[in-house]
Design an enzyme around this catalytic site. Sequence first.
Site, PDB file in Angstrom:
ATOM      1  N   GLY A  16       7.239  -0.075  -0.303  1.00  0.00           N
ATOM      2  CA  GLY A  16       7.155   0.507   1.041  1.00  0.00           C
ATOM      3  C   GLY A  16       5.717   0.481   1.526  1.00  0.00           C
ATOM      4  O   GLY A  16       4.809   0.853   0.781  1.00  0.00           O
ATOM      5  N   ARG A  30     -13.786  -8.184   2.095  1.00  0.00           N
ATOM      6  CA  ARG A  30     -15.215  -8.139   2.439  1.00  0.00           C
ATOM      7  C   ARG A  30     -16.086  -7.955   1.194  1.00  0.00           C
ATOM      8  O   ARG A  30     -17.147  -8.559   1.088  1.00  0.00           O
ATOM      9  CB  ARG A  30     -15.477  -7.017   3.455  1.00  0.00           C
ATOM     10  CG  ARG A  30     -14.843  -7.269   4.830  1.00  0.00           C
ATOM     11  CD  ARG A  30     -15.740  -8.133   5.710  1.00  0.00           C
ATOM     12  NE  ARG A  30     -15.041  -8.619   6.899  1.00  0.00           N
ATOM     13  CZ  ARG A  30     -15.026  -7.998   8.085  1.00  0.00           C
ATOM     14  NH1 ARG A  30     -15.662  -6.854   8.236  1.00  0.00           N
ATOM     15  NH2 ARG A  30     -14.382  -8.527   9.098  1.00  0.00           N
ATOM     16  N   ARG A 110      10.138  -5.173  -1.212  1.00  0.00           N
ATOM     17  CA  ARG A 110      10.626  -4.802  -2.549  1.00  0.00           C
ATOM     18  C   ARG A 110      11.306  -6.063  -3.082  1.00  0.00           C
ATOM     19  O   ARG A 110      12.069  -6.699  -2.366  1.00  0.00           O
ATOM     20  CB  ARG A 110      11.636  -3.666  -2.457  1.00  0.00           C
ATOM     21  CG  ARG A 110      11.080  -2.431  -1.754  1.00  0.00           C
ATOM     22  CD  ARG A 110      12.033  -1.256  -1.891  1.00  0.00           C
ATOM     23  NE  ARG A 110      11.788  -0.235  -0.874  1.00  0.00           N
ATOM     24  CZ  ARG A 110      10.778   0.628  -0.898  1.00  0.00           C
ATOM     25  NH1 ARG A 110       9.906   0.600  -1.893  1.00  0.00           N
ATOM     26  NH2 ARG A 110      10.626   1.524   0.057  1.00  0.00           N
ATOM     27  N   ASP A 141       5.255   3.336  -7.330  1.00  0.00           N
ATOM     28  CA  ASP A 141       5.669   3.350  -8.726  1.00  0.00           C
ATOM     29  C   ASP A 141       6.211   1.999  -9.227  1.00  0.00           C
ATOM     30  O   ASP A 141       5.728   1.447 -10.218  1.00  0.00           O
ATOM     31  CB  ASP A 141       6.756   4.431  -8.840  1.00  0.00           C
ATOM     32  CG  ASP A 141       6.891   4.918 -10.248  1.00  0.00           C
ATOM     33  OD1 ASP A 141       5.970   4.669 -11.033  1.00  0.00           O
ATOM     34  OD2 ASP A 141       7.928   5.525 -10.564  1.00  0.00           O
ATOM     35  N   THR A 164       1.254   4.823  -1.551  1.00  0.00           N
ATOM     36  CA  THR A 164       2.602   5.286  -1.208  1.00  0.00           C
ATOM     37  C   THR A 164       2.485   6.633  -0.524  1.00  0.00           C
ATOM     38  O   THR A 164       1.712   7.488  -0.966  1.00  0.00           O
ATOM     39  CB  THR A 164       3.498   5.439  -2.459  1.00  0.00           C
ATOM     40  OG1 THR A 164       4.644   6.213  -2.092  1.00  0.00           O
ATOM     41  CG2 THR A 164       2.827   6.133  -3.625  1.00  0.00           C
ATOM     42  N   ASP A 166       4.532   8.863  -0.700  1.00  0.00           N
ATOM     43  CA  ASP A 166       5.276   9.866  -1.469  1.00  0.00           C
ATOM     44  C   ASP A 166       4.378  10.794  -2.293  1.00  0.00           C
ATOM     45  O   ASP A 166       4.792  11.880  -2.677  1.00  0.00           O
ATOM     46  CB  ASP A 166       6.274   9.176  -2.420  1.00  0.00           C
ATOM     47  CG  ASP A 166       7.276   8.325  -1.663  1.00  0.00           C
ATOM     48  OD1 ASP A 166       7.489   8.583  -0.466  1.00  0.00           O
ATOM     49  OD2 ASP A 166       7.832   7.380  -2.270  1.00  0.00           O
ATOM     50  N   ASP A 168       3.797  10.595  -5.306  1.00  0.00           N
ATOM     51  CA  ASP A 168       4.561  10.898  -6.523  1.00  0.00           C
ATOM     52  C   ASP A 168       3.945  10.274  -7.773  1.00  0.00           C
ATOM     53  O   ASP A 168       4.542  10.333  -8.849  1.00  0.00           O
ATOM     54  CB  ASP A 168       6.019  10.439  -6.360  1.00  0.00           C
ATOM     55  CG  ASP A 168       6.142   8.952  -6.036  1.00  0.00           C
ATOM     56  OD1 ASP A 168       5.119   8.317  -5.685  1.00  0.00           O
ATOM     57  OD2 ASP A 168       7.260   8.412  -6.121  1.00  0.00           O
ATOM     58  N   ARG A 210      10.839  10.551  -1.757  1.00  0.00           N
ATOM     59  CA  ARG A 210      11.661  10.296  -2.955  1.00  0.00           C
ATOM     60  C   ARG A 210      11.883  11.578  -3.752  1.00  0.00           C
ATOM     61  O   ARG A 210      12.229  12.581  -3.166  1.00  0.00           O
ATOM     62  CB  ARG A 210      11.032   9.217  -3.834  1.00  0.00           C
ATOM     63  CG  ARG A 210      11.114   7.838  -3.208  1.00  0.00           C
ATOM     64  CD  ARG A 210      10.704   6.777  -4.200  1.00  0.00           C
ATOM     65  NE  ARG A 210      10.500   5.518  -3.533  1.00  0.00           N
ATOM     66  CZ  ARG A 210      11.481   4.655  -3.253  1.00  0.00           C
ATOM     67  NH1 ARG A 210      12.704   4.900  -3.630  1.00  0.00           N
ATOM     68  NH2 ARG A 210      11.218   3.533  -2.616  1.00  0.00           N
ATOM     69  N   HIS A 258      11.515  31.427  16.629  1.00  0.00           N
ATOM     70  CA  HIS A 258      11.983  30.098  16.243  1.00  0.00           C
ATOM     71  C   HIS A 258      11.564  29.849  14.790  1.00  0.00           C
ATOM     72  O   HIS A 258      10.774  30.621  14.235  1.00  0.00           O
ATOM     73  CB  HIS A 258      11.346  29.023  17.142  1.00  0.00           C
ATOM     74  CG  HIS A 258       9.880  28.879  16.882  1.00  0.00           C
ATOM     75  ND1 HIS A 258       8.937  29.689  17.493  1.00  0.00           N
ATOM     76  CD2 HIS A 258       9.188  28.058  16.039  1.00  0.00           C
ATOM     77  CE1 HIS A 258       7.736  29.356  17.040  1.00  0.00           C
ATOM     78  NE2 HIS A 258       7.855  28.382  16.167  1.00  0.00           N
ATOM     79  N   GLU A 265      13.416  14.746   1.248  1.00  0.00           N
ATOM     80  CA  GLU A 265      14.637  13.945   1.060  1.00  0.00           C
ATOM     81  C   GLU A 265      15.185  14.005  -0.368  1.00  0.00           C
ATOM     82  O   GLU A 265      16.365  13.775  -0.595  1.00  0.00           O
ATOM     83  CB  GLU A 265      14.375  12.481   1.439  1.00  0.00           C
ATOM     84  CG  GLU A 265      13.392  11.759   0.524  1.00  0.00           C
ATOM     85  CD  GLU A 265      13.247  10.274   0.838  1.00  0.00           C
ATOM     86  OE1 GLU A 265      13.946   9.760   1.718  1.00  0.00           O
ATOM     87  OE2 GLU A 265      12.390   9.629   0.177  1.00  0.00           O
ATOM     88  N   HIS A 308      11.290   6.578   8.981  1.00  0.00           N
ATOM     89  CA  HIS A 308      10.173   5.656   8.767  1.00  0.00           C
ATOM     90  C   HIS A 308       8.985   5.872   9.673  1.00  0.00           C
ATOM     91  O   HIS A 308       7.938   5.251   9.451  1.00  0.00           O
ATOM     92  CB  HIS A 308      10.676   4.213   8.883  1.00  0.00           C
ATOM     93  CG  HIS A 308      11.538   3.825   7.723  1.00  0.00           C
ATOM     94  ND1 HIS A 308      12.851   4.202   7.618  1.00  0.00           N
ATOM     95  CD2 HIS A 308      11.253   3.136   6.591  1.00  0.00           C
ATOM     96  CE1 HIS A 308      13.354   3.747   6.489  1.00  0.00           C
ATOM     97  NE2 HIS A 308      12.403   3.094   5.840  1.00  0.00           N
TER      98      HIS A 308
END
Length: 381
Positions: A16, A30, A110, A141, A164, A166, A168, A210, A258, A265, A308
Amino acid sequence: MSLTSESPVAVLCSGGDAPGMNAFLRAVVRLGLNRHQIPVYGIRDGYRGLVRAARQVDGDAEALYAMKQEIERNIGNRGLIDAQQSIIKMDHASVSGIMGKGGTILGSARCLDFHKPDVRREVIQLLDKLGVRALIISGGDGSLTGARLLAEESDLRIIGVPATIDNDLQFTEMSLGVDTAVHTLVWAVDHFIDTARSHRRVMVLETMGRESGDLARMAALASGAEMVITPEGGALTEARMRSLAEKIEGAMTRGRGHAIVLIAEGVKFEPAQKRNGAYILRDAFQSYFQREGAPFPDLEVRPSVLGHLQRGGHATPGDCILAARFAEEAWKALLNPKGINGITALRYNKVEIVPFGCPDLPERAVHSRAMDALHNDLASW
Ligand code: F6P
């Protein structure tokens, strides 16, 4: 084997895309040209581009000759314009004006084929025939696993670079792209707050990440979202969802108008659910708020899966600086006569190289828990 002006270093972006990849490519090219006088080949579409190029040559001497000619003829932007050219010799102009630009000018992908050892062997043979002795691989990963396998299966010098949104990868404090994605989420939350406040609503926003809740918790802390739910907090049961709804309702009785709820996710449900977490939580909250005798039966809940958009946008200065620091460390490692392979990492605010398979930084989990506690105390009403 030491690198020379005769042995180009190849660079690719894999998995990603992450904001900051372009700043990273610019820095790699450079530094190669200006500081080390070593040419840099950009590989289009990550491992997929390498596999495509290997298949194009397929051991054929003429095809190999044609590819070498193409690389030398279509340099920089000329090569980048041609979507069929998988390997591009980068020049100064090809990385000009891309610093903060989102995405990656080389493209990313990927590549399931790269899981196959014989496919990797073809790629290694191609790089050898092209005189490439080193590869810099930026990605998450799965991409860094590919980098480790290449390092194990060849005598190529391989440097991985964590990129990434994420966050993670637990051996580094930050990966490239996280800072920008958090920034984007804060921007998104700001927009949702406007409408949430106008309608006195609860907004449930689903973030990426993830299995990790880091992106969500950083965004919650930075945006002031009222609630954040992460995979590290355990699965969401009916009872837990009810107690979260009670908490929101309690805040409403104390004058809150509110609420913004971030759900990562990766959050799991018990029993397991197929739909996005944001929708499941919306249903649970909505039916709680509309139960018999509820104090705010008109309180509406709206879900959004942010998707995305979190991967795009102009990279923050923080990511552009990290990109430059990672690129510098990658070159240092490649030029180290001891022949180090590994991954660039930000540890204790210093950029260094860690070996492939490096254990997690224990502080990362501690830090995440501390962030959750801090957010909780800041957001409670
Ligand atoms: O790893 C980055 C990431 O954006 C994850 O947060 C998300 O789960 C996944 O990639 C989405 O992948 P794709 O772009 O293939 O839909």
